[in-house]
Design a protein around this motif. Structure first.
Motif, PDB file in Angstrom:
ATOM      1  N   ASP A  37       0.825  -1.215   0.000  1.00  0.00           N
ATOM      2  CA  ASP A  37       0.000   0.000   0.000  1.00  0.00           C
ATOM      3  C   ASP A  37       0.857   1.262   0.000  1.00  0.00           C
ATOM      4  N   LEU A  38       2.102   1.118   0.401  1.00  0.00           N
ATOM      5  CA  LEU A  38       2.990   2.268   0.558  1.00  0.00           C
ATOM      6  C   LEU A  38       4.054   2.337  -0.526  1.00  0.00           C
ATOM      7  N   GLY A  39       4.080   1.352  -1.408  1.00  0.00           N
ATOM      8  CA  GLY A  39       5.155   1.218  -2.389  1.00  0.00           C
ATOM      9  C   GLY A  39       5.023   2.113  -3.606  1.00  0.00           C
ATOM     10  N   ILE A  40       5.849   1.809  -4.597  1.00  0.00           N
ATOM     11  CA  ILE A  40       5.968   2.648  -5.793  1.00  0.00           C
ATOM     12  C   ILE A  40       4.762   2.562  -6.725  1.00  0.00           C
ATOM     13  N   LEU A  41       3.887   1.597  -6.529  1.00  0.00           N
ATOM     14  CA  LEU A  41       2.715   1.472  -7.403  1.00  0.00           C
ATOM     15  C   LEU A  41       1.672   2.564  -7.150  1.00  0.00           C
ATOM     16  N   SER A  42       1.802   3.276  -6.060  1.00  0.00           N
ATOM     17  CA  SER A  42       0.899   4.373  -5.700  1.00  0.00           C
ATOM     18  C   SER A  42      -0.563   3.949  -5.768  1.00  0.00           C
ATOM     19  N   ARG A  43      -0.858   2.887  -5.019  1.00  0.00           N
ATOM     20  CA  ARG A  43      -2.239   2.418  -4.980  1.00  0.00           C
ATOM     21  C   ARG A  43      -2.555   1.832  -3.609  1.00  0.00           C
ATOM     22  N   LEU A  44      -3.807   1.989  -3.227  1.00  0.00           N
ATOM     23  CA  LEU A  44      -4.299   1.408  -1.978  1.00  0.00           C
ATOM     24  C   LEU A  44      -5.274   0.304  -2.343  1.00  0.00           C
ATOM     25  N   LEU A  45      -4.971  -0.890  -1.919  1.00  0.00           N
ATOM     26  CA  LEU A  45      -5.825  -2.043  -2.187  1.00  0.00           C
ATOM     27  C   LEU A  45      -6.933  -2.102  -1.144  1.00  0.00           C
ATOM     28  N   LEU A  46      -8.198  -2.181  -1.612  1.00  0.00           N
ATOM     29  CA  LEU A  46      -9.357  -2.282  -0.725  1.00  0.00           C
ATOM     30  C   LEU A  46     -10.010  -3.645  -0.904  1.00  0.00           C
ATOM     31  N   ALA A  47     -10.441  -4.243   0.175  1.00  0.00           N
ATOM     32  CA  ALA A  47     -11.093  -5.557   0.116  1.00  0.00           C
ATOM     33  C   ALA A  47     -12.386  -5.467  -0.689  1.00  0.00           C
ATOM     34  N   ALA A  48     -12.566  -6.418  -1.590  1.00  0.00           N
ATOM     35  CA  ALA A  48     -13.749  -6.427  -2.458  1.00  0.00           C
ATOM     36  C   ALA A  48     -15.036  -6.469  -1.642  1.00  0.00           C
ATOM     37  N   GLY A  49     -15.061  -7.263  -0.596  1.00  0.00           N
ATOM     38  CA  GLY A  49     -16.267  -7.379   0.225  1.00  0.00           C
ATOM     39  C   GLY A  49     -16.678  -6.065   0.855  1.00  0.00           C
ATOM     40  N   SER A  50     -15.710  -5.310   1.339  1.00  0.00           N
ATOM     41  CA  SER A  50     -16.011  -4.011   1.962  1.00  0.00           C
ATOM     42  C   SER A  50     -16.582  -3.026   0.949  1.00  0.00           C
ATOM     43  N   VAL A  51     -15.989  -2.986  -0.231  1.00  0.00           N
ATOM     44  CA  VAL A  51     -16.473  -2.069  -1.275  1.00  0.00           C
ATOM     45  C   VAL A  51     -17.872  -2.481  -1.719  1.00  0.00           C
ATOM     46  N   LYS A  52     -18.080  -3.777  -1.914  1.00  0.00           N
ATOM     47  CA  LYS A  52     -19.399  -4.260  -2.349  1.00  0.00           C
ATOM     48  C   LYS A  52     -20.469  -4.021  -1.283  1.00  0.00           C
ATOM     49  N   ARG A  53     -20.102  -4.105  -0.034  1.00  0.00           N
ATOM     50  CA  ARG A  53     -21.050  -3.948   1.070  1.00  0.00           C
ATOM     51  C   ARG A  53     -21.335  -2.488   1.414  1.00  0.00           C
ATOM     52  N   HIS A  54     -20.297  -1.646   1.373  1.00  0.00           N
ATOM     53  CA  HIS A  54     -20.447  -0.291   1.911  1.00  0.00           C
ATOM     54  C   HIS A  54     -20.423   0.831   0.884  1.00  0.00           C
ATOM     55  N   ILE A  55     -19.996   0.549  -0.340  1.00  0.00           N
ATOM     56  CA  ILE A  55     -19.876   1.632  -1.322  1.00  0.00           C
ATOM     57  C   ILE A  55     -20.792   1.425  -2.525  1.00  0.00           C
ATOM     58  N   LEU A  56     -20.670   0.296  -3.187  1.00  0.00           N
ATOM     59  CA  LEU A  56     -21.452   0.072  -4.405  1.00  0.00           C
ATOM     60  C   LEU A  56     -22.960   0.252  -4.208  1.00  0.00           C
ATOM     61  N   PRO A  57     -23.541  -0.200  -3.095  1.00  0.00           N
ATOM     62  CA  PRO A  57     -24.991  -0.030  -2.937  1.00  0.00           C
ATOM     63  C   PRO A  57     -25.469   1.428  -2.872  1.00  0.00           C
ATOM     64  N   VAL A  58     -24.591   2.341  -2.495  1.00  0.00           N
ATOM     65  CA  VAL A  58     -25.025   3.744  -2.370  1.00  0.00           C
ATOM     66  C   VAL A  58     -24.625   4.598  -3.570  1.00  0.00           C
ATOM     67  N   LEU A  59     -23.928   4.010  -4.534  1.00  0.00           N
ATOM     68  CA  LEU A  59     -23.591   4.730  -5.764  1.00  0.00           C
ATOM     69  C   LEU A  59     -24.757   4.632  -6.737  1.00  0.00           C
TER      70      LEU A  59
END
Length: 171
Positions: A65-87
């Motif tokens: 998460d802190l490396g040169i790829l400049s990306r934060l990996l988020l768990a699929a379950g969390s995104v599907k549960r808490h974000i996608l339903p409200v978009l």
């Protein structure tokens, strides 16, 4: 509602306790009786909940998460549960695509706004926040391995709220 758990029952129990003296034996007997009566199918909860934790997505940062790829990996379950339903439908489809969608991220601690791209990462089927993650968060906030961060999606403002919840021990 079961009458044994009513406020009147609790009041009566406390009043009787005061009338009969406050010996430890009386207290124990009265409390046991109350507990027994209140556990016989009562629908009243005595659990105290001070607040609901808003940080629905929590993550302890790893080297990747802190490396040169400049990306934060988020768990699929969390995104599907808490974000996608409200978009809205279009944004939800955009997040699921390779293109992703631009999202605003409000840093609650520093009161600053940032832009990142949220998308599904095809190789792992997880979701990532990419863009200026390293510059705007890792370096600016001096994030380290083991720090715990939190996110939640604010559907009213259409943005993520971000916070550093706990810092790892520093050498």
């Amino acid at each position: 509602m079961d009458s044994s758990s009513s406020p009147e029952c609790v009041h009566e129990l406390l009043t009787n306790k005061r009338k009969n003296g406050n010996s430890s034996e009386d207290s124990r007997m009265g409390w046991r009786r109350f507990k027994k009566e209140s556990n016989t199918g009562s629908s009243v909860s005595t659990t105290l909940k001070l607040y609901e934790d808003p940080w629905k997505i929590k993550k302890t940062l790893t080297e990747s998460d802190l490396g040169i790829l400049s990306r934060l990996l988020l768990a699929a379950g969390s995104v599907k549960r808490h974000i996608l339903p409200v978009l809205d439908g279009e944004d939800a489809r955009g997040v699921e695509s390779e293109e992703g969608i631009q999202v605003r991220v409000w840093d609650v601690d520093t009161k600053s706004m940032h832009q990142l791209l949220l998308k599904r990462w095809s190789s792992s089927k997880s979701f990532v926040l990419i863009g200026k993650w390293s510059q705007d968060f890792v370096r600016r906030r001096e994030l380290r391995k083991g720090d715990e961060i939190g996110f939640y999606w604010d559907p009213y403002s259409s943005l993520f709220n971000f916070c550093v919840l706990k810092r790892a021990n520093r050498p």
